[in-house]
Scaffold this motif. Structure first.
Motif, PDB file in Angstrom:
ATOM      1  N   ALA A   1       0.793  -1.239   0.000  1.00 35.19           N
ATOM      2  CA  ALA A   1       0.000   0.000   0.000  1.00 35.19           C
ATOM      3  C   ALA A   1       0.819   1.280   0.000  1.00 35.19           C
ATOM      4  O   ALA A   1       0.263   2.370   0.046  1.00 35.19           O
ATOM      5  CB  ALA A   1      -0.963   0.023   1.191  1.00 35.19           C
ATOM      6  N   GLY A   2       2.138   1.165  -0.059  1.00 36.52           N
ATOM      7  CA  GLY A   2       2.962   2.371  -0.072  1.00 36.52           C
ATOM      8  C   GLY A   2       3.010   3.100   1.252  1.00 36.52           C
ATOM      9  O   GLY A   2       3.360   4.281   1.301  1.00 36.52           O
ATOM     10  N   GLU A   3       2.682   2.399   2.360  1.00 40.38           N
ATOM     11  CA  GLU A   3       2.634   3.049   3.673  1.00 40.38           C
ATOM     12  C   GLU A   3       3.435   2.271   4.709  1.00 40.38           C
ATOM     13  O   GLU A   3       3.529   1.030   4.661  1.00 40.38           O
ATOM     14  CB  GLU A   3       1.194   3.203   4.137  1.00 40.38           C
ATOM     15  CG  GLU A   3       0.380   4.122   3.235  1.00 40.38           C
ATOM     16  CD  GLU A   3      -0.916   4.583   3.890  1.00 40.38           C
ATOM     17  OE1 GLU A   3      -1.184   4.167   5.029  1.00 40.38           O
ATOM     18  OE2 GLU A   3      -1.650   5.351   3.240  1.00 40.38           O
ATOM     19  N   ILE A   4       4.012   3.000   5.665  1.00 39.82           N
ATOM     20  CA  ILE A   4       4.890   2.424   6.678  1.00 39.82           C
ATOM     21  C   ILE A   4       4.199   1.313   7.465  1.00 39.82           C
ATOM     22  O   ILE A   4       4.728   0.215   7.615  1.00 39.82           O
ATOM     23  CB  ILE A   4       5.395   3.521   7.644  1.00 39.82           C
ATOM     24  CG1 ILE A   4       6.386   4.443   6.930  1.00 39.82           C
ATOM     25  CG2 ILE A   4       6.065   2.905   8.871  1.00 39.82           C
ATOM     26  CD1 ILE A   4       6.880   5.597   7.782  1.00 39.82           C
ATOM     27  N   GLU A   5       3.011   1.599   7.985  1.00 43.30           N
ATOM     28  CA  GLU A   5       2.333   0.657   8.867  1.00 43.30           C
ATOM     29  C   GLU A   5       2.003  -0.650   8.149  1.00 43.30           C
ATOM     30  O   GLU A   5       2.179  -1.737   8.698  1.00 43.30           O
ATOM     31  CB  GLU A   5       1.048   1.278   9.431  1.00 43.30           C
ATOM     32  CG  GLU A   5       1.272   2.476  10.341  1.00 43.30           C
ATOM     33  CD  GLU A   5       1.462   3.782   9.572  1.00 43.30           C
ATOM     34  OE1 GLU A   5       1.429   3.747   8.311  1.00 43.30           O
ATOM     35  OE2 GLU A   5       1.663   4.815  10.219  1.00 43.30           O
ATOM     36  N   VAL A   6       1.520  -0.542   6.909  1.00 45.92           N
ATOM     37  CA  VAL A   6       1.161  -1.741   6.144  1.00 45.92           C
ATOM     38  C   VAL A   6       2.417  -2.552   5.823  1.00 45.92           C
ATOM     39  O   VAL A   6       2.442  -3.783   5.975  1.00 45.92           O
ATOM     40  CB  VAL A   6       0.421  -1.363   4.844  1.00 45.92           C
ATOM     41  CG1 VAL A   6       0.114  -2.610   4.022  1.00 45.92           C
ATOM     42  CG2 VAL A   6      -0.853  -0.600   5.160  1.00 45.92           C
ATOM     43  N   ALA A   7       3.466  -1.868   5.386  1.00 48.50           N
ATOM     44  CA  ALA A   7       4.708  -2.559   5.045  1.00 48.50           C
ATOM     45  C   ALA A   7       5.299  -3.278   6.251  1.00 48.50           C
ATOM     46  O   ALA A   7       5.834  -4.385   6.139  1.00 48.50           O
ATOM     47  CB  ALA A   7       5.717  -1.570   4.476  1.00 48.50           C
ATOM     48  N   SER A   8       5.196  -2.663   7.407  1.00 50.84           N
ATOM     49  CA  SER A   8       5.720  -3.276   8.628  1.00 50.84           C
ATOM     50  C   SER A   8       4.979  -4.586   8.934  1.00 50.84           C
ATOM     51  O   SER A   8       5.597  -5.606   9.277  1.00 50.84           O
ATOM     52  CB  SER A   8       5.586  -2.303   9.801  1.00 50.84           C
ATOM     53  OG  SER A   8       6.103  -2.873  10.983  1.00 50.84           O
TER      54      SER A   8
END
Length: 315
Positions: A195-202
């Motif tokens: 999703a191009g976002e920190i929280e999702v990638a984590s």
């Protein structure tokens, strides 16, 4: 006599001003401010704040107004916001779609209302629906990350954290995989949308670690993705020996790069994209021809050349 002299001086002083006012009565009307709309897939990424700033500086300098919306990664919401902007009377829309294909109903609404669209940062599927596309050479951005990786490692197991509904990230991933194509020493062992976002990638990286997948390189579709992966690795104390690449050249990523925790980022200039987009819009409104596609180059930033770049700002 003295009073008459004073009166004469006053008349001589005021008369030119009155004449000037009278002369302006038949002059051109004052510029009526145009309304421009802008919507980005999210404002949770500071990249889009800088891109918006580039647009807004040009719009404000021309005496016009920019209305900005944030759909929070929700394409249905973005479509609704675009309809609202049309009803508010915008003359032009700057669009960064959440989903390159599902944005089509909003593009159809713009066409019906006579609102021209400038597509920024990531392309829409129906390119005929937009006046111009302005973006970084995303294919090149992924390609130069792969070339740097191959200089550092003779072989690698690679994780790619992408986002298929955003064509900018898709082209970055494609540039990377095309660069390693045909070389069996480099293998993509896992690929997942983040999703191009920190929280999702984590969270995605936490799942990868639970699966005990063997990897030593991560390509993040953008800088927040790469930083989210790093956060999960550090939480699990698994970051040692992992090459981590992002794409954006954000201040946050460069600061972490300076500390040695990540490997490199293909830098973009969001402010330049915004400025070029706004200038293109004004040329179109003036009846001038505009380029259908404008691509800006990307540059790889690593620890070796970081001194040439301002850490706390965008290029």
């Amino acid at each position: 006599m003295k009073a008459r002299a004073v009166l004469f001086i006053l008349i001589m002083t005021i008369s030119p001003l009155l004449s000037a006012c009278k002369g302006n009565e038949g002059g051109p009307k004052q510029h009526e401010a145009l309304l421009f709309g802008a919507t980005y897939m999210t404002r949770n990424n500071p990249y889009f704040d800088v891109l918006n700033q580039g647009i807004e500086e040009v719009v404000v300098a021309n005496g016009d107004i920019l209305l900005t919306r944030d759909p929070l990664q929700d394409q249905e919401k973005q479509n609704e916001q675009i309809i609202e902007l049309i009803h508010e009377g915008i003359s032009m829309l700057f669009l960064n779609p959440v989903d390159w294909e599902a944005v089509s109903p909003a593009l159809d609404a713009c066409k019906k209302a006579g609102v021209a669209v400038i597509n920024v940062d990531t392309a829409v599927k129906d390119r005929d629906s937009v006046i111009s596309i302005i973006e970084t050479d995303n294919y090149q951005a992924g390609q130069i990350c792969a070339l740097d990786m191959m200089k550092r490692k003779k072989s690698a197991n690679i994780v790619i954290l992408d986002n298929p509904i955003q064509m900018s990230i898709t082209y970055r991933s494609r540039g990377f995989t095309d660069a390693i194509a045909g070389n069996d020493n480099y293998r993509v062992v896992y690929r997942h949308a983040a999703a191009g976002e920190i929280e999702v990638a984590s969270k995605v990286m936490e799942e990868i670690l639970r699966k005990n997948i063997d990897f030593d390189v991560i390509l993040g579709g953008n800088d927040p993705t790469a930083l989210g992966a790093l956060a999960a690795l550090q939480q699990a104390r698994r970051e040692e020996g992992i090459l981590i690449y992002g794409i954006d050249g954000s201040p946050d990523f460069k600061a972490i790069l300076d500390m040695g925790y990540v490997t490199g980022t293909s830098a973009q200039s969001p402010k330049s994209i915004g400025r070029v987009a706004a200038e293109t819009a004004y040329r179109y409104l003036a009846g001038e021809p505009v380029d259908k596609y404008i691509s800006l180059p990307s540059t790889l930033i690593t620890k070796d050349n970081l001194d040439s770049y301002e850490i706390d700002g965008w290029q």
